[in-house]
Enzyme design. Structure first.
Site, PDB file in Angstrom:
ATOM      1  NE  ARG A  46      -2.940   0.405   3.342  1.00  0.00           N
ATOM      2  CZ  ARG A  46      -2.267   0.535   4.489  1.00  0.00           C
ATOM      3  NH1 ARG A  46      -1.509   1.598   4.693  1.00  0.00           N
ATOM      4  NH2 ARG A  46      -2.358  -0.378   5.423  1.00  0.00           N
ATOM      5  CE1 TYR A  98     -17.704  11.195 -14.647  1.00  0.00           C
ATOM      6  CE2 TYR A  98     -16.970  11.176 -12.373  1.00  0.00           C
ATOM      7  CZ  TYR A  98     -17.463  10.516 -13.488  1.00  0.00           C
ATOM      8  OH  TYR A  98     -17.709   9.176 -13.413  1.00  0.00           O
ATOM      9  CG  ASP A 170     -10.587  16.006 -13.561  1.00  0.00           C
ATOM     10  OD1 ASP A 170      -9.960  15.487 -14.502  1.00  0.00           O
ATOM     11  OD2 ASP A 170     -11.566  15.470 -13.015  1.00  0.00           O
ATOM     12  CE  LYS A 195     -13.610   8.113 -17.324  1.00  0.00           C
ATOM     13  NZ  LYS A 195     -13.909   9.346 -16.623  1.00  0.00           N
TER      14      LYS A 195
HETATM   15  C1  LIG Z   1     -14.377   9.678 -15.297  1.00  0.00           C
HETATM   16  C2  LIG Z   1     -13.973  10.953 -14.695  1.00  0.00           C
HETATM   17  C3  LIG Z   1     -13.664  11.044 -13.328  1.00  0.00           C
HETATM   18  C4  LIG Z   1     -13.790   9.849 -12.403  1.00  0.00           C
HETATM   19  O1  LIG Z   1     -12.853   8.868 -12.703  1.00  0.00           O
HETATM   20  P1  LIG Z   1     -13.082   7.289 -12.444  1.00  0.00           P
HETATM   21  O2  LIG Z   1     -11.834   6.699 -12.973  1.00  0.00           O
HETATM   22  O3  LIG Z   1     -14.309   6.910 -13.194  1.00  0.00           O
HETATM   23  O4  LIG Z   1     -13.255   7.114 -10.994  1.00  0.00           O
HETATM   24  C5  LIG Z   1     -13.244  12.265 -12.835  1.00  0.00           C
HETATM   25  N1  LIG Z   1     -13.139  13.348 -13.631  1.00  0.00           N
HETATM   26  C6  LIG Z   1     -13.449  13.297 -14.944  1.00  0.00           C
HETATM   27  C7  LIG Z   1     -13.305  14.525 -15.772  1.00  0.00           C
HETATM   28  C8  LIG Z   1     -13.869  12.105 -15.516  1.00  0.00           C
HETATM   29  O5  LIG Z   1     -14.182  12.069 -16.816  1.00  0.00           O
END
Ligand SMILES: *Cc1c(COP(=O)(O)O)cnc(C)c1O
Length: 389
Positions: A46, A98, A170, A195
């Protein structure tokens, strides 16, 4: 080294003992201590894992930060970062963001005494005015999801600096290939690596990159304390995906740009949201990075078309994600943004005629044809008084 080179070389020349080109997956959760207080640098998985370490070093370097942290999902990454705040702290947040992030802030973290103000970050005066005595950070999503609004990151980071606030970005939609927020003054970058970084719709992961020793140590402590760390096999899969990020992003972008123009001219579409089509967005993005990315959204003319349109797509998949090699289409009102109350959703422009498109790397003519066919079928179905959803 240029970014393309760094990407292709992720994990390479790291395994000195055998020279393995692909870095091995270390499944061991515990590591031998050969004496009292003597460790190899690894104790328990961890806290640190050799495979995860290589990924973390790579993303830190790609984003131009000082330390990287790999988490079990994008949401785990956001939760880990939010762990540095305390009861009473206030954050300024991008207006359309999001849905899962909104849910975490409003339905989980608000119970721990954090408060959030949602502001259109294109309006710099509104950002200044939103700062309160207990404001600690600005949380920025740009390009925004799903309306592709573009924030002038350098300007927001300057405001944050003046008020001694952290700027957290983000960077999921743009990736370090298109935009490196730390170079523009941000303190923390977050990714849903599920993504574009993973890129193949087959690994769930989140990443954090921090600037500065002190902030990195705070996040390191919380990353280990919360424990939502990324497993070694997923870390390996993610590195495998990241190697082709540059190639993929170029193609995603090229397809998105062509599809945005195609949809813009299609009679079944009333509005297309893609930064390249908006002069101000395009000029900010050309200043702060090198592209408009692979995501676009559009409003169809008739809300009743949505159901038959989605059902008649043959190549493009109706699914709730983005950033993979396969084109996906999402209906934000019932999928990604369903947890945002309807009045707020409508106010920010996530209406029931809006679809979000993640351009894959297929041949663009096949995608255009698929969209055109689905529009024709939808129109026919609705005109015939067919099933209305
Ligand atoms: C999908 C997404 C998240 C969350 O990520 P996960 O991997 O699904 O937990 C956060 N911010 C954005 C912009 C996203 O597209």
């Amino acid at each position: 080294m240029r970014l393309e080179t760094q990407l292709a070389q992720v994990g390479t020349k790291k395994e000195k003992k055998t020279g393995a080109i692909s870095f091995p997956v270390y499944f061991a959760t515990a590591y031998e201590h050969i004496g009292l207080g003597v460790s190899t640098g690894y104790d328990y998985s961890r806290t640190a894992n050799p495979t995860r370490d290589v990924l973390e070093e790579s993303i830190a370097r790609l984003e131009g930060g000082d330390a990287g942290f790999a988490c079990s999902s994008g949401m785990a990454a956001i939760q880990t970062v939010m762990g540095i705040f305390s009861k009473g702290d206030h954050l300024i947040v991008s207006l359309d963001l999001y849905g899962g992030t909104y849910r975490l802030f409003e339905e989980v973290l608000s119970r721990f005494g954090l408060t959030f103000s949602y502001v259109d970050l294109r309006d710099l005066d509104a950002v200044e005015q939103a700062v309160r005595p207990h404001t600690k950070a600005i949380f920025i999503e740009t390009v925004t999801n799903p309306l592709m609004r573009v924030t002038d990151l350098a300007a927001i980071c300057r405001i944050a600096g003046r008020h001694q606030l952290l700027s957290i970005v983000d960077n999921t939609f743009m990736t370090p290939y298109h935009q490196q927020p730390i170079q523009l003054g941000a303190d923390i970058v977050i990714h849903s690596a599920t993504k574009y970084l993973g890129g193949h719709n087959d690994v769930l992961a989140g990443l954090i990159v921090t600037k500065g020793e002190e902030l990195s140590e705070r996040i390191r402590f919380i990353h280990n304390s919360i424990g939502a760390t990324l497993g070694p096999l997923d870390a390996w899969l993610l590195m495998r995906g990241m190697k082709t990020l540059a190639l993929r992003m170029e193609k995603h972008q090229e397809n998105a740009s062509q599809l945005a123009r195609f949809l813009h001219e299609h009679p079944g579409v009333t509005e297309v949201f893609y930064p390249e089509l908006d002069e101000k967005s395009r000029s900010i993005l050309s200043e702060q990075g090198k592209g408009c990315g692979g995501m676009l959204s559009f409003r169809v003319k008739n809300k009743q078309w949505i159901g038959p349109f989605l059902e008649n797509l043959k190549i493009i998949t109706f699914a709730e994600s983005l950033g993979g090699v396969e084109s996906l289409i999402t209906y934000p009102a019932t999928q990604t943004h369903a947890d945002i109350p309807q009045d707020i959703r409508e106010k920010v422009g996530v209406c029931e005629r809006l679809l979000r498109f993640s351009a894959g790397i297929e041949h663009v003519d096949d995608l255009k044809q698929d969209l055109a066919n689905a529009f024709a079928q939808a129109e026919r179905t609705v005109n015939q008084g067919g099933r209305v959803r």
